[in-house]
Scaffold this motif. Structure first.
Motif, PDB file in Angstrom:
ATOM      1  N   SER A  67       0.845  -1.195   0.000  1.00  0.00           N
ATOM      2  CA  SER A  67       0.000   0.000   0.000  1.00  0.00           C
ATOM      3  C   SER A  67       0.877   1.240   0.000  1.00  0.00           C
ATOM      4  CB  SER A  67      -0.907   0.003   1.230  1.00  0.00           C
ATOM      5  OG  SER A  67      -1.829  -1.065   1.161  1.00  0.00           O
ATOM      6  N   PHE A  68       0.394   2.290  -0.641  1.00  0.00           N
ATOM      7  CA  PHE A  68       1.100   3.560  -0.766  1.00  0.00           C
ATOM      8  C   PHE A  68       0.198   4.668  -0.248  1.00  0.00           C
ATOM      9  CE2 PHE A  68       2.588   0.727  -4.011  1.00  0.00           C
ATOM     10  CZ  PHE A  68       3.932   0.995  -4.174  1.00  0.00           C
ATOM     11  N   ILE A  69       0.781   5.623   0.444  1.00  0.00           N
ATOM     12  CA  ILE A  69       0.041   6.792   0.916  1.00  0.00           C
ATOM     13  C   ILE A  69       0.837   8.036   0.538  1.00  0.00           C
ATOM     14  CG2 ILE A  69      -0.921   7.998   2.935  1.00  0.00           C
ATOM     15  CD1 ILE A  69      -2.326   5.385   2.400  1.00  0.00           C
ATOM     16  N   ASP A  70       0.123   9.082   0.147  1.00  0.00           N
ATOM     17  CA  ASP A  70       0.752  10.346  -0.196  1.00  0.00           C
ATOM     18  C   ASP A  70       1.594  10.840   0.985  1.00  0.00           C
ATOM     19  OD1 ASP A  70       0.544  13.519  -0.178  1.00  0.00           O
ATOM     20  OD2 ASP A  70       0.363  12.814  -2.250  1.00  0.00           O
ATOM     21  N   PRO A  71       2.857  11.221   0.744  1.00  0.00           N
ATOM     22  CA  PRO A  71       3.749  11.641   1.832  1.00  0.00           C
ATOM     23  C   PRO A  71       3.198  12.788   2.686  1.00  0.00           C
ATOM     24  CG  PRO A  71       4.986  11.373  -0.197  1.00  0.00           C
ATOM     25  CD  PRO A  71       3.545  11.228  -0.549  1.00  0.00           C
ATOM     26  N   ARG A  76       0.801  14.649   7.948  1.00  0.00           N
ATOM     27  CA  ARG A  76      -0.336  15.211   8.693  1.00  0.00           C
ATOM     28  C   ARG A  76      -0.869  14.248   9.733  1.00  0.00           C
ATOM     29  NH1 ARG A  76      -3.246  16.906   3.895  1.00  0.00           N
ATOM     30  NH2 ARG A  76      -4.817  15.412   4.489  1.00  0.00           N
ATOM     31  N   LEU A  77      -0.817  12.950   9.452  1.00  0.00           N
ATOM     32  CA  LEU A  77      -1.369  11.945  10.360  1.00  0.00           C
ATOM     33  C   LEU A  77      -0.373  11.488  11.417  1.00  0.00           C
ATOM     34  CD1 LEU A  77      -3.320   9.800   7.748  1.00  0.00           C
ATOM     35  CD2 LEU A  77      -4.257  11.471   9.358  1.00  0.00           C
ATOM     36  N   LEU A 117       4.200   2.578   2.074  1.00  0.00           N
ATOM     37  CA  LEU A 117       5.249   3.375   1.439  1.00  0.00           C
ATOM     38  C   LEU A 117       4.752   4.792   1.204  1.00  0.00           C
ATOM     39  CD1 LEU A 117       6.665   0.839  -1.163  1.00  0.00           C
ATOM     40  CD2 LEU A 117       7.372   1.243   1.193  1.00  0.00           C
ATOM     41  N   ALA A 118       5.641   5.758   1.394  1.00  0.00           N
ATOM     42  CA  ALA A 118       5.315   7.159   1.154  1.00  0.00           C
ATOM     43  C   ALA A 118       5.537   7.453  -0.321  1.00  0.00           C
ATOM     44  CB  ALA A 118       6.171   8.055   2.038  1.00  0.00           C
ATOM     45  N   HIS A 119       4.438   7.501  -1.048  1.00  0.00           N
ATOM     46  CA  HIS A 119       4.514   7.763  -2.489  1.00  0.00           C
ATOM     47  C   HIS A 119       3.163   8.313  -2.910  1.00  0.00           C
ATOM     48  CE1 HIS A 119       5.073   7.044  -6.804  1.00  0.00           C
ATOM     49  NE2 HIS A 119       6.360   7.034  -6.520  1.00  0.00           N
ATOM     50  N   GLY A 121      -0.284   9.344  -4.799  1.00  0.00           N
ATOM     51  CA  GLY A 121      -1.291   8.597  -5.539  1.00  0.00           C
ATOM     52  C   GLY A 121      -1.517   9.197  -6.911  1.00  0.00           C
ATOM     53  N   PRO A 122      -2.057   8.426  -7.816  1.00  0.00           N
ATOM     54  CA  PRO A 122      -2.289   8.923  -9.175  1.00  0.00           C
ATOM     55  C   PRO A 122      -3.481   9.872  -9.241  1.00  0.00           C
ATOM     56  CG  PRO A 122      -3.165   6.710  -8.945  1.00  0.00           C
ATOM     57  CD  PRO A 122      -2.481   7.028  -7.656  1.00  0.00           C
ATOM     58  N   GLU A 123      -3.464  10.749 -10.232  1.00  0.00           N
ATOM     59  CA  GLU A 123      -4.645  11.572 -10.508  1.00  0.00           C
ATOM     60  C   GLU A 123      -5.423  10.871 -11.608  1.00  0.00           C
ATOM     61  OE1 GLU A 123      -5.912  15.907 -12.220  1.00  0.00           O
ATOM     62  OE2 GLU A 123      -4.194  15.787 -10.867  1.00  0.00           O
ATOM     63  N   ILE A 124      -6.676  10.577 -11.327  1.00  0.00           N
ATOM     64  CA  ILE A 124      -7.517   9.823 -12.263  1.00  0.00           C
ATOM     65  C   ILE A 124      -8.733  10.675 -12.598  1.00  0.00           C
ATOM     66  CG2 ILE A 124      -8.778   7.692 -12.653  1.00  0.00           C
ATOM     67  CD1 ILE A 124      -7.157   6.552 -10.247  1.00  0.00           C
ATOM     68  N   GLN A 125      -8.802  11.144 -13.828  1.00  0.00           N
ATOM     69  CA  GLN A 125      -9.913  11.953 -14.311  1.00  0.00           C
ATOM     70  C   GLN A 125     -10.313  13.035 -13.316  1.00  0.00           C
ATOM     71  OE1 GLN A 125     -13.125   9.396 -15.629  1.00  0.00           O
ATOM     72  NE2 GLN A 125     -12.124   9.052 -17.577  1.00  0.00           N
ATOM     73  N   GLY A 126      -9.341  13.804 -12.851  1.00  0.00           N
ATOM     74  CA  GLY A 126      -9.625  14.919 -11.972  1.00  0.00           C
ATOM     75  C   GLY A 126      -9.776  14.567 -10.502  1.00  0.00           C
ATOM     76  N   ILE A 127      -9.740  13.290 -10.137  1.00  0.00           N
ATOM     77  CA  ILE A 127      -9.820  12.876  -8.742  1.00  0.00           C
ATOM     78  C   ILE A 127      -8.395  12.636  -8.253  1.00  0.00           C
ATOM     79  CG2 ILE A 127     -10.632  11.107  -7.129  1.00  0.00           C
ATOM     80  CD1 ILE A 127     -12.858  10.461  -9.130  1.00  0.00           C
ATOM     81  N   GLN A 128      -7.978  13.385  -7.230  1.00  0.00           N
ATOM     82  CA  GLN A 128      -6.644  13.171  -6.670  1.00  0.00           C
ATOM     83  C   GLN A 128      -6.759  12.167  -5.531  1.00  0.00           C
ATOM     84  OE1 GLN A 128      -3.574  14.324  -7.777  1.00  0.00           O
ATOM     85  NE2 GLN A 128      -2.882  12.799  -6.321  1.00  0.00           N
ATOM     86  N   VAL A 129      -6.403  10.926  -5.822  1.00  0.00           N
ATOM     87  CA  VAL A 129      -6.449   9.907  -4.778  1.00  0.00           C
ATOM     88  C   VAL A 129      -5.213  10.049  -3.892  1.00  0.00           C
ATOM     89  CG1 VAL A 129      -7.866   8.311  -6.128  1.00  0.00           C
ATOM     90  CG2 VAL A 129      -5.391   8.137  -6.229  1.00  0.00           C
ATOM     91  N   LYS A 130      -5.338   9.592  -2.664  1.00  0.00           N
ATOM     92  CA  LYS A 130      -4.275   9.760  -1.679  1.00  0.00           C
ATOM     93  C   LYS A 130      -3.366   8.549  -1.568  1.00  0.00           C
ATOM     94  CE  LYS A 130      -5.253  13.886  -0.421  1.00  0.00           C
ATOM     95  NZ  LYS A 130      -4.342  14.950  -0.773  1.00  0.00           N
TER      96      LYS A 130
END
Length: 159
Positions: A67-71, A76-77, A117-119, A121-130
Protein backbone atom coordinates in the motif's frame (compact mmCIF):
# COMPACT_ATOMS: atom_id res chain seq x y z
CA UNK A 1 -27.97 -53.74 -13.38
CA UNK A 2 -27.26 -50.03 -13.25
CA UNK A 3 -29.11 -47.60 -10.97
CA UNK A 4 -30.77 -44.75 -12.88
CA UNK A 5 -31.90 -41.91 -10.58
CA UNK A 6 -35.31 -40.51 -11.41
CA UNK A 7 -35.63 -36.91 -12.53
CA UNK A 8 -37.49 -36.01 -9.31
CA UNK A 9 -34.51 -37.20 -7.22
CA UNK A 10 -32.11 -35.14 -9.36
CA UNK A 11 -34.32 -32.06 -8.99
CA UNK A 12 -34.42 -32.51 -5.19
CA UNK A 13 -30.63 -32.95 -4.96
CA UNK A 14 -30.04 -29.88 -7.16
CA UNK A 15 -32.44 -27.85 -5.02
CA UNK A 16 -30.70 -28.97 -1.83
CA UNK A 17 -27.28 -28.02 -3.22
CA UNK A 18 -28.56 -24.60 -4.35
CA UNK A 19 -30.12 -23.94 -0.94
CA UNK A 20 -26.86 -24.87 0.83
CA UNK A 21 -24.84 -22.57 -1.41
CA UNK A 22 -27.28 -19.71 -0.85
CA UNK A 23 -27.20 -20.12 2.93
CA UNK A 24 -23.40 -20.42 3.06
CA UNK A 25 -22.85 -17.40 0.83
CA UNK A 26 -25.32 -15.14 2.62
CA UNK A 27 -24.03 -16.16 6.05
CA UNK A 28 -20.36 -15.65 5.24
CA UNK A 29 -20.66 -12.34 3.43
CA UNK A 30 -23.33 -10.70 5.54
CA UNK A 31 -21.47 -7.50 6.46
CA UNK A 32 -22.48 -4.01 5.44
CA UNK A 33 -21.26 -3.41 1.88
CA UNK A 34 -18.77 -0.60 1.29
CA UNK A 35 -19.53 1.56 -1.74
CA UNK A 36 -16.75 2.31 -4.19
CA UNK A 37 -16.47 4.57 -7.21
CA UNK A 38 -15.58 2.94 -10.49
CA UNK A 39 -13.59 5.61 -12.31
CA UNK A 40 -12.83 5.41 -16.03
CA UNK A 41 -14.40 1.95 -16.13
CA UNK A 42 -11.68 0.15 -14.17
CA UNK A 43 -10.19 2.18 -11.27
CA UNK A 44 -11.80 1.10 -7.97
CA UNK A 45 -11.64 4.07 -5.58
CA UNK A 46 -12.47 3.26 -1.95
CA UNK A 47 -12.93 5.43 1.18
CA UNK A 48 -10.31 4.54 3.81
CA UNK A 49 -10.00 5.75 7.40
CA UNK A 50 -6.38 6.16 8.52
CA UNK A 51 -5.58 6.57 12.22
CA UNK A 52 -9.19 7.62 12.84
CA UNK A 53 -9.08 10.38 10.23
CA UNK A 54 -10.70 10.56 6.81
CA UNK A 55 -12.15 9.11 4.71
CA UNK A 56 -9.43 9.36 2.09
CA UNK A 57 -9.80 8.11 -1.48
CA UNK A 58 -7.42 5.25 -2.32
CA UNK A 59 -7.27 3.07 -5.42
CA UNK A 60 -7.92 -0.58 -4.53
CA UNK A 61 -5.27 -2.47 -6.49
CA UNK A 62 -5.20 -6.26 -6.20
CA UNK A 63 -2.04 -6.24 -8.35
CA UNK A 64 -0.03 -4.13 -5.91
CA UNK A 65 1.83 -6.06 -3.21
CA UNK A 66 2.12 -2.99 -0.98
CA UNK A 67 0.00 0.00 0.00
CA UNK A 68 1.10 3.56 -0.77
CA UNK A 69 0.04 6.79 0.92
CA UNK A 70 0.75 10.35 -0.20
CA UNK A 71 3.75 11.64 1.83
CA UNK A 72 1.97 14.88 2.84
CA UNK A 73 -0.94 12.87 4.26
CA UNK A 74 1.41 10.61 6.22
CA UNK A 75 3.05 13.70 7.72
CA UNK A 76 -0.34 15.21 8.69
CA UNK A 77 -1.37 11.94 10.36
CA UNK A 78 1.82 11.69 12.39
CA UNK A 79 3.18 8.56 10.72
CA UNK A 80 6.44 7.22 12.09
CA UNK A 81 9.13 6.20 9.61
CA UNK A 82 9.97 2.53 10.10
CA UNK A 83 12.66 2.05 7.43
CA UNK A 84 13.62 2.75 3.81
CA UNK A 85 12.39 0.51 1.01
CA UNK A 86 13.79 -0.12 -2.48
CA UNK A 87 10.76 0.28 -4.76
CA UNK A 88 11.03 -1.43 -8.15
CA UNK A 89 8.56 -0.37 -10.83
CA UNK A 90 8.25 -0.71 -14.58
CA UNK A 91 9.88 2.72 -14.92
CA UNK A 92 12.87 2.02 -12.67
CA UNK A 93 13.75 1.87 -9.00
CA UNK A 94 13.88 4.37 -6.15
CA UNK A 95 14.32 4.38 -2.41
CA UNK A 96 11.20 5.52 -0.54
CA UNK A 97 10.45 5.84 3.17
CA UNK A 98 8.21 3.23 4.73
CA UNK A 99 5.88 4.39 7.53
CA UNK A 100 3.97 2.44 10.15
CA UNK A 101 0.26 3.32 10.27
CA UNK A 102 -1.42 2.44 13.57
CA UNK A 103 -4.90 1.79 12.21
CA UNK A 104 -6.05 1.35 8.64
CA UNK A 105 -9.80 0.81 8.05
CA UNK A 106 -12.03 0.04 5.06
CA UNK A 107 -15.64 -0.39 6.11
CA UNK A 108 -15.82 -2.72 9.10
CA UNK A 109 -12.39 -4.24 8.40
CA UNK A 110 -9.22 -2.85 9.88
CA UNK A 111 -5.55 -3.66 10.23
CA UNK A 112 -3.39 -2.42 13.05
CA UNK A 113 0.20 -1.44 12.33
CA UNK A 114 0.27 -1.56 8.55
CA UNK A 115 3.56 -0.50 6.95
CA UNK A 116 2.93 1.71 3.91
CA UNK A 117 5.25 3.37 1.44
CA UNK A 118 5.32 7.16 1.15
CA UNK A 119 4.51 7.76 -2.49
CA UNK A 120 1.92 9.98 -4.15
CA UNK A 121 -1.29 8.60 -5.54
CA UNK A 122 -2.29 8.92 -9.18
CA UNK A 123 -4.65 11.57 -10.51
CA UNK A 124 -7.52 9.82 -12.26
CA UNK A 125 -9.91 11.95 -14.31
CA UNK A 126 -9.62 14.92 -11.97
CA UNK A 127 -9.82 12.88 -8.74
CA UNK A 128 -6.64 13.17 -6.67
CA UNK A 129 -6.45 9.91 -4.78
CA UNK A 130 -4.27 9.76 -1.68
CA UNK A 131 -2.67 6.42 -2.41
CA UNK A 132 -3.09 2.77 -3.29
CA UNK A 133 -4.61 0.04 -1.14
CA UNK A 134 -2.63 -3.11 -1.90
CA UNK A 135 -2.41 -6.79 -1.05
CA UNK A 136 -0.68 -6.17 2.29
CA UNK A 137 -4.14 -5.03 3.52
CA UNK A 138 -6.42 -7.07 1.24
CA UNK A 139 -4.95 -10.54 1.89
CA UNK A 140 -6.09 -10.36 5.50
CA UNK A 141 -9.75 -10.61 4.42
CA UNK A 142 -12.10 -12.46 2.12
CA UNK A 143 -14.29 -10.14 0.09
CA UNK A 144 -16.55 -9.90 -2.91
CA UNK A 145 -16.22 -7.05 -5.41
CA UNK A 146 -19.62 -6.41 -6.99
CA UNK A 147 -19.11 -4.20 -10.02
CA UNK A 148 -22.85 -3.95 -10.78
CA UNK A 149 -23.69 -2.37 -7.41
CA UNK A 150 -20.18 -0.90 -6.96
CA UNK A 151 -19.77 -2.44 -3.51
CA UNK A 152 -17.27 -4.52 -1.58
CA UNK A 153 -18.70 -6.97 0.96
CA UNK A 154 -16.33 -8.52 3.47
CA UNK A 155 -16.68 -11.93 5.04
CA UNK A 156 -17.69 -11.49 8.66
CA UNK A 157 -16.18 -13.40 11.60
CA UNK A 158 -13.51 -14.99 9.38
CA UNK A 159 -15.86 -17.89 8.64
Amino acid sequence: MCFQPSSSILVRVAGLIAACLLVCTSASFSGTPVRFNLVAGHWIVVPVIINGSGPYDLVLDTGSALSFIDPSLITRLGGKEARRYQLLTATGSMVVPCFRIENFRLGSQHVEYLDVLAHGGPEIQGIQVKGILGQDFLTKFNFILDYQSQTITFEENEE
